[in-house]
Design a protein around this motif. Structure first.
Motif, PDB file in Angstrom:
ATOM      1  N   THR A   3     -25.806 -75.172  90.739  1.00 16.99           N
ATOM      2  CA  THR A   3     -26.342 -75.731  91.811  1.00 16.99           C
ATOM      3  C   THR A   3     -27.954 -75.973  91.610  1.00 16.99           C
ATOM      4  O   THR A   3     -28.660 -74.664  91.247  1.00 16.99           O
ATOM      5  CB  THR A   3     -26.065 -74.911  93.101  1.00 16.99           C
ATOM      6  OG1 THR A   3     -24.680 -74.926  93.112  1.00 16.99           O
ATOM      7  CG2 THR A   3     -26.834 -75.420  94.394  1.00 16.99           C
ATOM      8  N   THR A 102     -20.378 -88.004  91.782  1.00 16.95           N
ATOM      9  CA  THR A 102     -18.937 -88.408  92.521  1.00 16.95           C
ATOM     10  C   THR A 102     -18.705 -88.410  94.034  1.00 16.95           C
ATOM     11  O   THR A 102     -18.071 -89.057  94.716  1.00 16.95           O
ATOM     12  CB  THR A 102     -17.996 -86.956  92.072  1.00 16.95           C
ATOM     13  OG1 THR A 102     -18.466 -85.715  92.374  1.00 16.95           O
ATOM     14  CG2 THR A 102     -17.510 -87.117  90.648  1.00 16.95           C
ATOM     15  N   GLN A 114     -26.365 -83.429  99.921  1.00 14.48           N
ATOM     16  CA  GLN A 114     -25.520 -82.698  98.729  1.00 14.48           C
ATOM     17  C   GLN A 114     -25.078 -83.613  97.999  1.00 14.48           C
ATOM     18  O   GLN A 114     -24.087 -84.441  98.156  1.00 14.48           O
ATOM     19  CB  GLN A 114     -24.496 -81.971  99.499  1.00 14.48           C
ATOM     20  CG  GLN A 114     -23.865 -81.081  98.606  1.00 14.48           C
ATOM     21  CD  GLN A 114     -22.757 -80.249  99.275  1.00 14.48           C
ATOM     22  OE1 GLN A 114     -21.557 -80.814  99.493  1.00 14.48           O
ATOM     23  NE2 GLN A 114     -22.920 -78.856  99.703  1.00 14.48           N
ATOM     24  N   GLU A 116     -22.844 -83.997  94.589  1.00 16.48           N
ATOM     25  CA  GLU A 116     -21.654 -83.686  93.660  1.00 16.48           C
ATOM     26  C   GLU A 116     -21.691 -84.277  92.432  1.00 16.48           C
ATOM     27  O   GLU A 116     -21.453 -85.560  92.473  1.00 16.48           O
ATOM     28  CB  GLU A 116     -20.374 -83.566  94.310  1.00 16.48           C
ATOM     29  CG  GLU A 116     -20.089 -82.787  95.662  1.00 16.48           C
ATOM     30  CD  GLU A 116     -18.948 -82.931  96.466  1.00 16.48           C
ATOM     31  OE1 GLU A 116     -17.875 -83.546  95.868  1.00 16.48           O
ATOM     32  OE2 GLU A 116     -18.863 -82.524  97.529  1.00 16.48           O
ATOM     33  N   THR A 117     -21.719 -83.705  91.323  1.00 14.71           N
ATOM     34  CA  THR A 117     -21.615 -84.381  90.136  1.00 14.71           C
ATOM     35  C   THR A 117     -20.668 -83.787  89.192  1.00 14.71           C
ATOM     36  O   THR A 117     -20.074 -82.435  89.677  1.00 14.71           O
ATOM     37  CB  THR A 117     -23.274 -84.257  89.444  1.00 14.71           C
ATOM     38  OG1 THR A 117     -23.160 -83.019  88.856  1.00 14.71           O
ATOM     39  CG2 THR A 117     -24.079 -84.369  90.499  1.00 14.71           C
ATOM     40  N   THR A 121     -23.480 -79.046  91.787  1.00 13.53           N
ATOM     41  CA  THR A 121     -23.799 -79.809  92.878  1.00 13.53           C
ATOM     42  C   THR A 121     -25.375 -79.488  92.775  1.00 13.53           C
ATOM     43  O   THR A 121     -26.330 -78.685  92.462  1.00 13.53           O
ATOM     44  CB  THR A 121     -23.587 -78.805  94.011  1.00 13.53           C
ATOM     45  OG1 THR A 121     -22.183 -78.926  94.139  1.00 13.53           O
ATOM     46  CG2 THR A 121     -23.926 -79.228  95.258  1.00 13.53           C
ATOM     47  N   TRP A 349     -18.818 -93.444  96.084  1.00 18.18           N
ATOM     48  CA  TRP A 349     -19.382 -92.182  96.021  1.00 18.18           C
ATOM     49  C   TRP A 349     -20.402 -91.978  96.789  1.00 18.18           C
ATOM     50  O   TRP A 349     -20.884 -90.570  97.090  1.00 18.18           O
ATOM     51  CB  TRP A 349     -19.956 -91.995  94.454  1.00 18.18           C
ATOM     52  CG  TRP A 349     -20.887 -93.251  94.200  1.00 18.18           C
ATOM     53  CD1 TRP A 349     -20.432 -94.304  93.773  1.00 18.18           C
ATOM     54  CD2 TRP A 349     -22.152 -93.220  94.252  1.00 18.18           C
ATOM     55  NE1 TRP A 349     -21.811 -95.242  93.571  1.00 18.18           N
ATOM     56  CE2 TRP A 349     -22.699 -94.315  93.905  1.00 18.18           C
ATOM     57  CE3 TRP A 349     -23.287 -92.237  94.672  1.00 18.18           C
ATOM     58  CZ2 TRP A 349     -24.059 -94.841  93.865  1.00 18.18           C
ATOM     59  CZ3 TRP A 349     -24.636 -92.555  94.877  1.00 18.18           C
ATOM     60  CH2 TRP A 349     -24.876 -93.770  94.296  1.00 18.18           C
TER      61      TRP A 349
END
Length: 422
Positions: A3, A102, A114, A116-117, A121, A349
């Motif tokens: 993160t 994503t 936020q 998300e990958t 994060t 996404w």
């Protein structure tokens, strides 16, 4: 999984993401660019082998770096991809490749998003979607997949050798469609080309490229497309040194022209009766630009060579004056259809409220209706040049400025005030 926090997250390391990085750096704004593939991957793997840029090297580039080819040449797709990778290195763009974004969601109760990958994060105060306009290939639901016809989108076409033997129907007469149809015909294939509404500018006129004419005539700066022309394609080519697209010449070379493809039943594809109208409207667009150019030359006293023959249009071919309404694909030996029918957005996404009922981003010059979210690289983002290599650079400058303004507001702390005692 990790993160981390970042001020600005840019999604996509194509021409839009690289331009965005340059301008964010100029403002001293820390940022990160994420790319799920390689830098400029779409230029390498979503284009056919012989593709070249549709604008000359002097025009279709960023201001800070020239192509290593003659200024009037048209860069190959690999040269464009290498140019963008070199530019990213030149500006030391903070790019991470092989990382897929994503999901992006607004933070609850605090600013930012936020993200998300595939590697963790990321908490980002601002997000720039620089994935561009060419995201999801469109193949119209006309011919069933089980009809026994090999169907591909132009983004999957590479060269004539990859296709099954036999005739080919290319649907779509923008830059991709006409260039692919011409290449297939030159390879010895029997080719059919479905021609929809299009603009048909001259490749060059009176010694100047059409990109130059669009510039001096003020057409690159048009803020919105002409009424009714939002989805009209541009038939222009940089292939074989650059030439004006001429449907009469394509027909003379053996390509059969058709109108807009409509329905398919029992092996027969039907076409609208709009072919002649589409060709003549394209001619009118071509002649109108020549007339504007002539007027500009006279008004400014320029010494540019006259081209009277450019105004002469030959007779329309019989496939245009006496168009057929249907094509029995098997009888004509058509075993492949190449759909040069464009792309749709893919923003699954982006889990934020900034899209209209058709899934299109709601924005003003790339500034989203969702505070802190920006779009870059879309057609007509701010003007006609927005989806072109040079145009996206200028759009990125504006968006970086907007982000800098917002950061300034967020950094401001109100001065304390002393209330006088009465």
């Amino acid at each position: 999984m990790s993160t981390e926090e970042i001020d600005v997250l840019v999604v996509g390391a194509g021409q839009a993401g690289i331009a965005m990085s340059e301008h964010l750096t100029a403002h001293g704004i820390t940022h990160l660019v994420l790319e799920r593939d390689r830098v400029a991957e779409r230029w390498r793997s979503w284009r056919w082998d012989s593709l070249v840029a549709n604008g000359p090297a002097w025009h279709d580039r960023f201001p800070g770096l020239e192509f290593d080819i003659d200024a009037d040449e048209f860069a190959t797709k690999e040269q464009v991809a290498d140019y963008l990778a070199a530019y990213a290195d030149k500006i030391a763009a903070p790019i991470r490749t092989g990382v897929e974004v994503t999901a992006v969601r607004r933070n609850a109760g605090r600013p930012g998003f936020q993200v998300e990958t595939s590697i963790g994060t990321i908490d980002a105060r601002f997000v720039v979607s620089a994935t561009g306009a060419f995201q999801r290939p469109i193949i119209p639901n006309v011919i069933p997949a089980d009809a026994g016809i090999h169907q591909i989108h132009s983004s999957s076409y590479r060269n004539p050798r990859q296709l099954p033997e036999g005739a080919v129907l290319v649907v779509g007469a923008g830059s991709s469609g006409v260039q692919i149809a011409d290449e297939l015909r030159r390879s010895g294939r029997a080719v059919h080309l479905a021609v929809g509404p299009h603009d048909r500018p001259p490749r060059s006129y009176r010694g100047r490229d059409f990109c130059w004419w669009l510039g001096v005539l003020g057409k690159w700066g048009a803020a919105v497309p002409p009424l009714g022309a939002e989805h009209v394609t541009i038939a222009v080519s940089g292939a074989r040194g650059g030439h004006t697209v001429d449907f009469r010449a394509l027909a003379a070379d053996g390509i059969t022209l058709w109108g807009t493809a409509t329905t398919f039943t029992n092996g027969v594809l039907r076409f609208a009766s709009d072919l002649r109208t589409n060709i003549e409207n394209g001619d009118a667009n071509y002649l109108a630009m020549l007339a504007e150019a002539d007027e500009y030359v006279a008004r400014n006293g320029l010494e540019l060579p006259e081209e009277p023959d450019a105004h002469l249009l030959g007779p329309l071919p019989s496939c245009v004056t006496e168009p057929a309404a249907e094509l029995a694909l098997a009888e004509a030996g058509v075993r492949t259809i190449v759909w040069a029918t464009g792309f749709a957005n893919d923003y699954d996404w982006l889990r934020v409220d900034t899209f209209d009922d058709r899934g299109r981003p709601v924005h003003q010059r790339g500034v989203s209706a969702e505070p802190g979210l920006y779009f870059l690289g879309l057609p007509w983002l701010s003007n006609r040049g927005s989806s072109f290599l040079w145009g996206v650079w200028h759009d990125a400058a504006y968006i970086a400025g907007q982000i800098a303004i917002q950061r300034g507001y967020l950094a401001h702390k109100a001065a304390s005030r002393t209330v006088p005692v009465s």
